[in-house]
Design an enzyme around this catalytic site. Structure first.
Site, PDB file in Angstrom:
ATOM      1  N   PHE A  36       4.096 -12.788  -1.203  1.00  0.00           N
ATOM      2  CA  PHE A  36       3.810 -11.743  -2.488  1.00  0.00           C
ATOM      3  C   PHE A  36       4.321 -10.889  -2.128  1.00  0.00           C
ATOM      4  O   PHE A  36       4.853  -9.684  -1.379  1.00  0.00           O
ATOM      5  CB  PHE A  36       2.129 -11.684  -1.816  1.00  0.00           C
ATOM      6  CG  PHE A  36       1.706 -10.553  -2.626  1.00  0.00           C
ATOM      7  CD1 PHE A  36       1.198 -11.317  -3.864  1.00  0.00           C
ATOM      8  CD2 PHE A  36       1.351  -9.256  -2.467  1.00  0.00           C
ATOM      9  CE1 PHE A  36       0.733  -9.865  -4.728  1.00  0.00           C
ATOM     10  CE2 PHE A  36       0.720  -8.573  -2.974  1.00  0.00           C
ATOM     11  CZ  PHE A  36      -0.201  -9.086  -4.354  1.00  0.00           C
ATOM     12  N   GLY A  71      -3.661   0.122  33.283  1.00  0.00           N
ATOM     13  CA  GLY A  71      -3.135   1.088  34.339  1.00  0.00           C
ATOM     14  C   GLY A  71      -2.009   1.156  33.804  1.00  0.00           C
ATOM     15  O   GLY A  71      -1.030   0.305  32.889  1.00  0.00           O
ATOM     16  N   GLU A  77      -1.563  -3.989   4.155  1.00  0.00           N
ATOM     17  CA  GLU A  77      -2.180  -4.485   2.839  1.00  0.00           C
ATOM     18  C   GLU A  77      -3.297  -3.565   2.780  1.00  0.00           C
ATOM     19  O   GLU A  77      -5.116  -3.666   2.235  1.00  0.00           O
ATOM     20  CB  GLU A  77      -3.124  -5.468   3.359  1.00  0.00           C
ATOM     21  CG  GLU A  77      -2.290  -7.383   3.638  1.00  0.00           C
ATOM     22  CD  GLU A  77      -3.103  -8.577   3.134  1.00  0.00           C
ATOM     23  OE1 GLU A  77      -4.249  -8.399   2.337  1.00  0.00           O
ATOM     24  OE2 GLU A  77      -2.462  -8.902   3.559  1.00  0.00           O
ATOM     25  N   THR A 111      -2.904   0.409   3.424  1.00  0.00           N
ATOM     26  CA  THR A 111      -3.609   1.599   4.731  1.00  0.00           C
ATOM     27  C   THR A 111      -4.410   2.320   4.614  1.00  0.00           C
ATOM     28  O   THR A 111      -5.431   2.615   3.996  1.00  0.00           O
ATOM     29  CB  THR A 111      -2.965   3.346   4.891  1.00  0.00           C
ATOM     30  OG1 THR A 111      -2.684   4.017   3.470  1.00  0.00           O
ATOM     31  CG2 THR A 111      -0.743   3.051   4.345  1.00  0.00           C
TER      32      THR A 111
HETATM   33  C1  LIG Z   1       5.594  -5.201   8.418  1.00  0.00           C
HETATM   34  C2  LIG Z   1       5.061  -6.071   7.231  1.00  0.00           C
HETATM   35  C3  LIG Z   1       4.337  -5.948   6.728  1.00  0.00           C
HETATM   36  C4  LIG Z   1       4.627  -6.151   5.272  1.00  0.00           C
HETATM   37  N1  LIG Z   1       4.605  -7.407   4.549  1.00  0.00           N
HETATM   38  C5  LIG Z   1       4.393  -7.050   3.198  1.00  0.00           C
HETATM   39  C6  LIG Z   1       4.102  -7.884   2.476  1.00  0.00           C
HETATM   40  O1  LIG Z   1       4.221  -9.687   2.228  1.00  0.00           O
HETATM   41  N2  LIG Z   1       4.416  -7.501   0.226  1.00  0.00           N
HETATM   42  C7  LIG Z   1       4.311  -6.186   0.135  1.00  0.00           C
HETATM   43  O2  LIG Z   1       4.248  -5.961  -1.277  1.00  0.00           O
HETATM   44  N3  LIG Z   1       3.992  -5.342   1.380  1.00  0.00           N
HETATM   45  C8  LIG Z   1       4.835  -5.383   2.562  1.00  0.00           C
HETATM   46  N4  LIG Z   1       3.950  -4.698   3.092  1.00  0.00           N
HETATM   47  C9  LIG Z   1       4.646  -2.909   3.031  1.00  0.00           C
HETATM   48  C10 LIG Z   1       2.604  -2.365   2.789  1.00  0.00           C
HETATM   49  O3  LIG Z   1       1.718  -3.256   2.594  1.00  0.00           O
HETATM   50  C11 LIG Z   1       3.175  -1.141   3.037  1.00  0.00           C
HETATM   51  O4  LIG Z   1       4.005  -1.102   4.162  1.00  0.00           O
HETATM   52  C12 LIG Z   1       2.209   0.176   3.126  1.00  0.00           C
HETATM   53  O5  LIG Z   1       0.955  -0.563   1.659  1.00  0.00           O
HETATM   54  C13 LIG Z   1       2.288   1.066   2.675  1.00  0.00           C
HETATM   55  O6  LIG Z   1       3.313   1.884   2.453  1.00  0.00           O
HETATM   56  P1  LIG Z   1       4.292   2.510   2.246  1.00  0.00           P
HETATM   57  O7  LIG Z   1       5.223   2.021   3.774  1.00  0.00           O
HETATM   58  O8  LIG Z   1       5.850   2.527   1.278  1.00  0.00           O
HETATM   59  O9  LIG Z   1       3.332   4.170   2.647  1.00  0.00           O
HETATM   60  P2  LIG Z   1       2.905   5.410   2.280  1.00  0.00           P
HETATM   61  O10 LIG Z   1       2.725   4.684   0.395  1.00  0.00           O
HETATM   62  O11 LIG Z   1       4.585   6.348   1.943  1.00  0.00           O
HETATM   63  O12 LIG Z   1       2.487   5.867   2.743  1.00  0.00           O
HETATM   64  C14 LIG Z   1       3.188   6.969   3.912  1.00  0.00           C
HETATM   65  C15 LIG Z   1       1.534   7.504   4.017  1.00  0.00           C
HETATM   66  O13 LIG Z   1       1.014   8.368   3.452  1.00  0.00           O
HETATM   67  C16 LIG Z   1      -0.494   8.101   3.555  1.00  0.00           C
HETATM   68  N5  LIG Z   1      -0.640   8.284   1.997  1.00  0.00           N
HETATM   69  C17 LIG Z   1      -0.051   8.073   0.558  1.00  0.00           C
HETATM   70  N6  LIG Z   1      -0.668   7.761  -0.812  1.00  0.00           N
HETATM   71  C18 LIG Z   1      -1.761   8.666   0.168  1.00  0.00           C
HETATM   72  C19 LIG Z   1      -2.682   9.064  -0.883  1.00  0.00           C
HETATM   73  N7  LIG Z   1      -3.125   9.152  -1.772  1.00  0.00           N
HETATM   74  N8  LIG Z   1      -3.389   9.835  -0.255  1.00  0.00           N
HETATM   75  C20 LIG Z   1      -3.576   9.930   1.591  1.00  0.00           C
HETATM   76  N9  LIG Z   1      -2.931   9.478   2.020  1.00  0.00           N
HETATM   77  C21 LIG Z   1      -1.939   8.636   1.219  1.00  0.00           C
HETATM   78  C22 LIG Z   1      -0.427   6.866   3.576  1.00  0.00           C
HETATM   79  O14 LIG Z   1      -1.738   6.461   4.259  1.00  0.00           O
HETATM   80  C23 LIG Z   1       0.706   7.099   4.644  1.00  0.00           C
HETATM   81  O15 LIG Z   1       0.169   7.648   5.799  1.00  0.00           O
HETATM   82  C24 LIG Z   1       4.851  -5.170   4.526  1.00  0.00           C
HETATM   83  C25 LIG Z   1       4.993  -3.870   5.232  1.00  0.00           C
HETATM   84  C26 LIG Z   1       5.206  -3.717   7.078  1.00  0.00           C
HETATM   85  C27 LIG Z   1       5.665  -2.663   6.821  1.00  0.00           C
END
Ligand SMILES: Cc1cc2nc3c(=O)[nH]c(=O)nc-3n(C[C@H](O)[C@H](O)[C@H](O)COP(=O)(O)OP(=O)(O)OC[C@H]3O[C@@H](n4cnc5c(N)ncnc54)[C@H](O)[C@@H]3O)c2cc1C
Length: 393
Positions: free
Chosen positions: A131, A349, A373, A375
């Site tokens: 996805f 521990g 999926e 945060t």
């Molecule tokens: C191992 C792994 C597997 C994954 N697999 C998939 C996959 O198969 N397909 C896919 O499409 N994606 C995948 N992802 C992506 C994952 O869904 C995203 O990393 C996640 O949704 C967060 O997006 P970001 O990393 O860009 O963080 P960001 O969106 O940049 O967020 C950074 C921080 O800001 C906070 N934040 C952002 N917006 C707001 C807001 N409006 N209010 C408050 N806080 C906020 C977030 O909670 C977080 O703490 C995967 C990620 C990992 C690490």
């Protein structure tokens, strides 16, 4: 629900399900648990295990029977996810993207031809689905994604980069969210495409080097002038891709929450066993009330998450709109298993910090559940938005 969701299937009968669950639990404990350390070190799930997963029908758990799957109900799928939580999450990840976010968009919104073409090989585990939503500059704000698929002649021309895509190196097809209407900067300009992984113009980045969940493979997927026929838009109608993605995520969040409860159960089991064995001050540490407090907190929180998942799954099956409950489950269960893992390290521990005992591996593995999926912060936003909607705000 606005429309009948084909995934609200009744599931298999109780006896069949009990047999399947027992088989899965045996597979997890006898085949997978002994391989946990090897998979962490090699960053790879052995092909032999993937073959055994196919034979068990795991790639078709949630795919309807008419397309060759097992056709579990949401509650039954949650039970299986929980059973897999007992071991390293990398194992579930092998088939998780196919039964979850890889195939469900097609089941929910695909055309009859799309279902006929893609679901049977997915259910058989011959075609792995991934996805592709996240991008380098579009994570939590997924609706701002920039991958384009512009209509040119008889096809769409796709360009863009997707990030952290689970199972990209194994995938046969990608469900790709791309912008088809540039005049619509938000969700309404996005369509979902089913794209073959071997089409010209598609390449993968280097495998990501992750904190945990070693053996679950992720990488960038890069699309350069990829020609995608219009019949590959899920449902055949452009502009509906974001709605499809969000529906898929609702159910995926329940699945992840169930998985978290399984991992919490394993950690509680390990911590309880260790606390009975390990002696300090002349008695098992499990006799110290400060250790008991940690065990009790973990038990109560895990039980709460189990009840939440069971309730939300039952509501889903009854046809209720469960966006709010699915986010509550995902947020609570993923935070819960983080606390349970932290307490398990504490109860072990120094041994909790040493790789030989496996607890530090779970501690690293479960960290991801609070991130992908959606945060925890995004779940909070969804829950509050839904609360306000229900209140008429
Ligand atoms: C191992 C792994 C597997 C994954 N697999 C998939 C996959 O198969 N397909 C896919 O499409 N994606 C995948 N992802 C992506 C994952 O869904 C995203 O990393 C996640 O949704 C967060 O997006 P970001 O990393 O860009 O963080 P960001 O969106 O940049 O967020 C950074 C921080 O800001 C906070 N934040 C952002 N917006 C707001 C807001 N409006 N209010 C408050 N806080 C906020 C977030 O909670 C977080 O703490 C995967 C990620 C990992 C690490």
């Amino acid at each position: 629900m606005d429309e009948q969701d084909p995934l609200q299937q009744p599931g298999v009968d109780d006896e069949t399900f009990a047999g399947l669950l027992a088989q899965v639990e045996r597979f997890v404990r006898e085949r997978l648990v002994p391989l946990e350390r090897q998979v962490d070190e090699d960053d790879e799930v052995p092909d032999e295990i993937v073959g055994e997963m196919r034979a068990l029908g795991l790639f078709g758990l949630s795919i309807p029977e008419e397309y060759g799957g097992i056709g579990l109900s949401v509650s039954q799928e949650a039970e299986i996810a929980k059973a897999f939580g007992w071991t390293s999450p990398a194992f579930r990840s092998v088939f998780g993207s196919t039964i979850g976010i890889g195939s469900q968009g097609i089941i929910m919104d695909g055309t009859p031809e799309q279902k006929e073409t893609f679901l049977p090989p997915m259910a058989a585990g011959e075609l792995i689905g991934s996805f592709c939503l996240t991008e380098p500059d579009a994570g939590s704000d997924a609706a701002s994604l920039r991958t384009m698929a512009l209509h040119e002649g008889d096809h769409y021309l796709m360009n863009g980069t997707k990030r952290f895509i689970t199972n990209a190196p194994r995938a046969g097809v990608f469900t790709v969210m791309a912008r088809t209407d540039l005049s619509e900067p938000g969700a309404r300009g996005i369509s979902a495409f089913i794209v073959n992984a071997d089409w010209p113009g598609i390449s993968l980045g280097e495998p990501d080097r992750k904190m945990g969940q070693k053996g679950a493979l992720t990488s960038d997927v890069i699309f350069e002038n990829v020609e995608v026929p219009p019949e590959r838009i899920i449902g055949g109608v452009p502009g509906r891709g974001f709605v499809t993605a969000m529906k898929v995520l609702d159910r995926g969040r329940l699945h992840i929450a169930a998985l978290c409860t399984g991992t919490a159960r394993r950690l509680i089991h390990e911590a309880l066993a260790y606390s009975a064995e390990r002696k300090q001050f002349g008695k098992p540490i499990g006799e110290f009330q400060l250790i008991q407090a940690m065990l009790a907190d973990s038990e109560a929180e895990c039980y709460a998450a189990e009840c939440m998942v069971a309730d939300a799954a039952a509501r889903y099956e009854a046809g209720e709109q469960i966006t709010q409950e699915a986010s509550c489950c995902k947020m609570y269960a993923s935070e819960m298993v983080g606390r349970v893992a932290d307490r398990a390290v504490q109860i072990f521990g120094g041994a909790g910090y040493i790789a030989d005992y496996g607890i530090e591996r779970f501690y690293r593995d479960v960290r991801l559940f609070r991130l992908y999926e959606g945060t925890t912060q995004i779940q909070q936003l969804i829950i509050a938005r839904e609360m306000r909607k229900r209140q008429g705000g």
